[in-house]
Motif scaffolding. Structure first.
Motif, PDB file in Angstrom:
ATOM      1  N   UNK A 360       0.825  -1.200   0.000  1.00 52.27           N
ATOM      2  CA  UNK A 360       0.000   0.000   0.000  1.00 52.27           C
ATOM      3  C   UNK A 360       0.866   1.260   0.000  1.00 52.27           C
ATOM      4  N   UNK A 361       1.944   1.245   0.782  1.00 50.69           N
ATOM      5  CA  UNK A 361       2.838   2.403   0.835  1.00 50.69           C
ATOM      6  C   UNK A 361       3.471   2.674  -0.533  1.00 50.69           C
ATOM      7  N   UNK A 362       3.923   1.610  -1.200  1.00 46.39           N
ATOM      8  CA  UNK A 362       4.528   1.777  -2.519  1.00 46.39           C
ATOM      9  C   UNK A 362       3.498   2.253  -3.548  1.00 46.39           C
ATOM     10  N   UNK A 363       2.269   1.729  -3.454  1.00 46.39           N
ATOM     11  CA  UNK A 363       1.236   2.133  -4.414  1.00 46.39           C
ATOM     12  C   UNK A 363       0.899   3.610  -4.282  1.00 46.39           C
ATOM     13  N   UNK A 364       0.882   4.112  -3.067  1.00 51.58           N
ATOM     14  CA  UNK A 364       0.530   5.509  -2.847  1.00 51.58           C
ATOM     15  C   UNK A 364       1.562   6.465  -3.433  1.00 51.58           C
ATOM     16  N   UNK A 365       2.797   6.045  -3.524  1.00 50.35           N
ATOM     17  CA  UNK A 365       3.822   6.923  -4.104  1.00 50.35           C
ATOM     18  C   UNK A 365       4.060   6.620  -5.573  1.00 50.35           C
ATOM     19  N   UNK A 366       3.268   5.714  -6.152  1.00 52.74           N
ATOM     20  CA  UNK A 366       3.412   5.413  -7.576  1.00 52.74           C
ATOM     21  C   UNK A 366       4.360   4.291  -7.887  1.00 52.74           C
ATOM     22  N   UNK A 367       4.692   3.449  -6.907  1.00 56.61           N
ATOM     23  CA  UNK A 367       5.605   2.334  -7.150  1.00 56.61           C
ATOM     24  C   UNK A 367       4.923   1.003  -6.917  1.00 56.61           C
ATOM     25  N   UNK A 368       5.723  -0.038  -6.758  1.00 60.23           N
ATOM     26  CA  UNK A 368       5.185  -1.369  -6.507  1.00 60.23           C
ATOM     27  C   UNK A 368       6.202  -2.185  -5.727  1.00 60.23           C
ATOM     28  N   UNK A 369       5.690  -3.220  -5.043  1.00 61.61           N
ATOM     29  CA  UNK A 369       6.526  -4.100  -4.226  1.00 61.61           C
ATOM     30  C   UNK A 369       6.192  -5.541  -4.579  1.00 61.61           C
ATOM     31  N   UNK A 370       7.243  -6.368  -4.692  1.00 65.11           N
ATOM     32  CA  UNK A 370       7.075  -7.807  -4.934  1.00 65.11           C
ATOM     33  C   UNK A 370       7.779  -8.562  -3.804  1.00 65.11           C
ATOM     34  N   UNK A 371       7.082  -9.566  -3.286  1.00 62.85           N
ATOM     35  CA  UNK A 371       7.656 -10.386  -2.219  1.00 62.85           C
ATOM     36  C   UNK A 371       7.328 -11.846  -2.483  1.00 62.85           C
ATOM     37  N   UNK A 372       8.340 -12.731  -2.302  1.00 64.72           N
ATOM     38  CA  UNK A 372       8.110 -14.144  -2.530  1.00 64.72           C
ATOM     39  C   UNK A 372       9.374 -14.948  -2.338  1.00 64.72           C
ATOM     40  N   UNK A 373       9.231 -16.272  -2.279  1.00 61.67           N
ATOM     41  CA  UNK A 373      10.415 -17.139  -2.095  1.00 61.67           C
ATOM     42  C   UNK A 373      11.279 -17.149  -3.342  1.00 61.67           C
ATOM     43  N   UNK A 374      12.543 -17.504  -3.152  1.00 65.82           N
ATOM     44  CA  UNK A 374      13.492 -17.598  -4.256  1.00 65.82           C
ATOM     45  C   UNK A 374      13.902 -19.064  -4.418  1.00 65.82           C
ATOM     46  N   UNK A 375      14.312 -19.473  -5.610  1.00 64.31           N
ATOM     47  CA  UNK A 375      14.754 -20.865  -5.811  1.00 64.31           C
ATOM     48  C   UNK A 375      15.917 -21.212  -4.893  1.00 64.31           C
ATOM     49  N   UNK A 376      15.882 -22.410  -4.331  1.00 65.00           N
ATOM     50  CA  UNK A 376      16.947 -22.861  -3.449  1.00 65.00           C
ATOM     51  C   UNK A 376      16.740 -22.483  -1.997  1.00 65.00           C
ATOM     52  N   UNK A 377      15.610 -21.858  -1.696  1.00 65.43           N
ATOM     53  CA  UNK A 377      15.343 -21.458  -0.325  1.00 65.43           C
ATOM     54  C   UNK A 377      15.653 -19.993  -0.108  1.00 65.43           C
ATOM     55  N   UNK A 378      14.945 -19.396   0.804  1.00 65.62           N
ATOM     56  CA  UNK A 378      15.143 -17.985   1.072  1.00 65.62           C
ATOM     57  C   UNK A 378      13.929 -17.166   0.652  1.00 65.62           C
ATOM     58  N   UNK A 379      14.067 -15.869   0.846  1.00 67.77           N
ATOM     59  CA  UNK A 379      12.937 -14.974   0.571  1.00 67.77           C
ATOM     60  C   UNK A 379      13.477 -13.685  -0.036  1.00 67.77           C
ATOM     61  N   UNK A 380      12.644 -13.087  -0.870  1.00 64.29           N
ATOM     62  CA  UNK A 380      13.073 -11.879  -1.590  1.00 64.29           C
ATOM     63  C   UNK A 380      11.969 -10.829  -1.503  1.00 64.29           C
ATOM     64  N   UNK A 381      12.358  -9.614  -1.155  1.00 66.05           N
ATOM     65  CA  UNK A 381      11.463  -8.456  -1.162  1.00 66.05           C
ATOM     66  C   UNK A 381      12.108  -7.396  -2.053  1.00 66.05           C
ATOM     67  N   UNK A 382      11.379  -6.967  -3.078  1.00 63.16           N
ATOM     68  CA  UNK A 382      11.905  -5.977  -4.026  1.00 63.16           C
ATOM     69  C   UNK A 382      10.876  -4.869  -4.211  1.00 63.16           C
ATOM     70  N   UNK A 383      11.346  -3.646  -4.185  1.00 61.40           N
ATOM     71  CA  UNK A 383      10.479  -2.492  -4.405  1.00 61.40           C
ATOM     72  C   UNK A 383      11.006  -1.638  -5.541  1.00 61.40           C
ATOM     73  N   UNK A 384      10.094  -1.147  -6.371  1.00 61.51           N
ATOM     74  CA  UNK A 384      10.434  -0.243  -7.475  1.00 61.51           C
ATOM     75  C   UNK A 384       9.715   1.068  -7.201  1.00 61.51           C
ATOM     76  N   UNK A 385      10.464   2.150  -7.033  1.00 61.29           N
ATOM     77  CA  UNK A 385       9.897   3.443  -6.650  1.00 61.29           C
ATOM     78  C   UNK A 385      10.305   4.507  -7.662  1.00 61.29           C
ATOM     79  N   UNK A 386       9.390   5.416  -7.999  1.00 59.82           N
ATOM     80  CA  UNK A 386       9.730   6.478  -8.961  1.00 59.82           C
ATOM     81  C   UNK A 386      10.530   7.585  -8.299  1.00 59.82           C
TER      82      UNK A 386
END
Length: 557
Positions: A360-386
């Motif tokens: 929600x925070x990223x959407x309000x500023x015009x960006x986006x966030x992706x979160x999910x597991x990565x191959x081989x185990x682990x977790x990834x959070x990535x945000x793209x902000x203008x």
């Protein structure tokens, strides 16, 4: 030369490509005039030069060119293509329906007058006027009406486009003002309520910290509480500033003058250092040329890293963590990746709102966030902000009540134009109702059909009169053979048609020499000549009340 080119151009600005196109059209019209002249055996070089000059001026002086062309068309066959082009330009460029009607009426009057003067004959005047009217309707009025409808249709579309663009801008301004007022209200409420309470906590804990009756352990706990309240007040001040003005004070370093961590991209390094101090293996990477972000986006980047690190502590304690900050050409990318947990952990208490809040925070500023597991185990959070404000961001696709029409100015010096064709705008602006999509096209087709029907009726009437007039100037070869030389003139004329028709115009004086002092009647033959360029005719010459000669020959039209 440049001054002449600027004078020939219409009020709107012409490009070099447009100038080359106009010169090409003028050349083509001149070549068509030469070709028609050669086909009809009357090629005049001066006529081609005049046509080229009039073609270049038809946009600057549409009414004048239309009138001059209408006056020259009856005496020059090569002006036919130019007449159509002049009618198209006049219908499109003459402003006002009254002026357009006056211009076309004046041109029609000139065309009829010149035609009557060029081939005057009282018996054929009515037929000539009718044929000239049909000719003018076909080559001037119909192109003018089509051009005028097309231009008005396009102007209407442009006006609607500009109005919709203005409404979009006004709607964005109203929405922005509403958001600003709501943010200011929330900021005032937070400042008045939470700020007061935190100030009381800070004052009381400060007083307790210097109380001599407290043990060292109690003083240490009270100090932690006081520091927490001061930090909370600092963060509240930052949030209130962002809510009220959309900006916050710049933080050149990761720590401000009071020793508290900065909240933004400048404070990410402090978060990483704190994580390392707690025993976590955290690696921080930078790439690209650093660029400033808007206050809200800068704060969102800090919160994304903070939440991702918190999740890594909870769900994968001891796993290596990588924080990657990338300054891309069009956006700022923050990526946090943690490895798999080194040991199985039990149930972790979580509110379940952390990642949702990041989205929600990223959407309000015009960006986006992706979160999910990565191959081989682990977790990834990535945000793209203008880098800019959220409304200008390419990552958010807001709802457009005007069917996604671009808010662009249409014409003008130095401004952009629409990036869609007229047909595409007609379909896009037609609405969801299929009937409304075709309403404009149906109206235009109805007008065109009405003009075509009127022109067809006029052509039928003209053909009827023309066929009737041919009987006055045509005889069978057998009739010619039956008439004998020496017969009385009255008897011969009673057996022959009068010859008063436009079809026989131009046949006199093209055959053998007429007998001296005689009056001759030239009629067409019902048979076809040996070639398309010749016309078989019969000539009867009278003198002293008798038929003194009859001749059969072919003339070239």
């Amino acid at each position: 030369m440049r001054a002449g080119g600027r004078w020939l151009a219409p009020p709107e600005l012409w490009s070099r490509r447009r100038l080359a196109g106009e010169a090409t059209v003028a050349l083509l019209l001149a070549l068509l005039a030469v070709g028609l002249g050669q086909a009809l055996g009357a090629s005049v070089p001066a006529e081609a030069v005049a046509i080229a000059g009039l073609s270049l001026m038809r946009r600057r002086l549409p009414a004048t060119v239309l009138a001059v062309t209408a006056a020259l068309t009856p005496v020059g066959n090569g002006f036919l293509p130019l007449m159509m082009a002049a009618g198209w330009s006049a219908g499109r460029r003459i402003t006002g329906a009254g002026r357009a009607v006056a211009a076309f009426a004046g041109a029609y009057a000139l065309c009829v007058t010149v035609s009557l003067v060029d081939t005057w004959s009282p018996s054929t005047a009515l037929t000539l006027v009718l044929l000239t009217t049909l000719y003018f309707l076909a080559v001037a009025v119909v192109p003018g009406l089509a051009s005028r409808y097309w231009t008005q249709r396009r102007t209407l579309l442009h006006t609607l486009q500009e109005r919709n663009s203005q409404l979009l801008r006004e709607r964005a301004m109203v929405a922005g003002q509403a958001r600003l007022r709501e943010r200011q209200r929330i900021a005032q409420d937070m400042h008045d309520s939470l700020g007061h309470r935190l100030a009381l906590i800070s004052v009381h804990t400060g007083a307790l910290e210097v109380d001599r009756e407290l043990t060292p352990r109690q003083r240490e706990v009270v100090g932690v509480l006081r520091e927490a309240s001061v930090t909370a007040m600092h963060e509240l001040r930052e949030v209130v500033g962002i809510l009220r003005d959309g900006v916050e004070a710049p933080a050149p370093a990761s720590v401000d003058e009071s020793g508290r961590a900065a909240r933004g991209t400048a404070g990410i390094a402090a978060l990483v250092d704190a994580a390392r101090a707690a025993g976590n293996a955290v690696e921080l990477k930078y790439s690209g040329e650093a660029r400033p972000l808007a206050a809200a986006a800068d704060h969102a980047a800090y919160r994304i890293v903070q939440e991702a690190l918190t999740n890594a502590y909870k769900h994968a304690p001891g796993a290596p963590i990588t924080v990657d900050l990338r300054y891309e050409p069009d956006s700022f990318v923050v990526e946090i990746v943690n490895g798999a947990a080194s040991e199985v952990i039990g149930h972790v208490v979580s509110g379940g709102q952390g990642l949702t809040g990041l989205h929600e925070r990223a959407r309000l500023v015009g960006g986006m966030v992706h979160a999910g597991p990565v191959p081989g185990g682990g977790f990834r959070v990535a945000g793209v902000l203008p880098y800019g404000i959220g409304e200008a961001s390419p990552f958010v696709d807001p709802v457009d009540d005007f069917r996604r029409q671009p808010a662009k100015t249409l014409y003008g010096d130095g401004v952009s134009v629409m990036d869609r064709t007229v047909s595409e705008r007609e379909w896009a602006m037609g609405g969801r109702d299929g009937n409304s999509r075709f309403s404009g096209v149906a109206m235009g087709c109805g007008i065109a059909l009405g003009v075509v029907m009127l022109l067809g009726i006029a052509v039928l009437v003209g053909v009827f009169f023309l066929v009737g007039s041919l009987d006055k100037g045509m005889i069978e070869p057998s009739e010619y053979q039956a008439i004998k030389v020496g017969t009385a003139e009255k008897t011969v004329r009673d057996q022959l048609p009068s010859g008063d028709t436009i079809a026989t115009e131009g046949l006199d004086g093209k055959g053998p020499t007429e007998p001296a002092g005689s009056r001759c009647l030239v009629l067409m033959s019902s048979e076809i000549g040996e070639s398309l360029d010749t016309e078989p005719v019969f000539r009867f010459c009278f003198k002293d009340g008798k038929l003194v000669e009859k001749k059969s020959y072919e003339v070239r039209r």
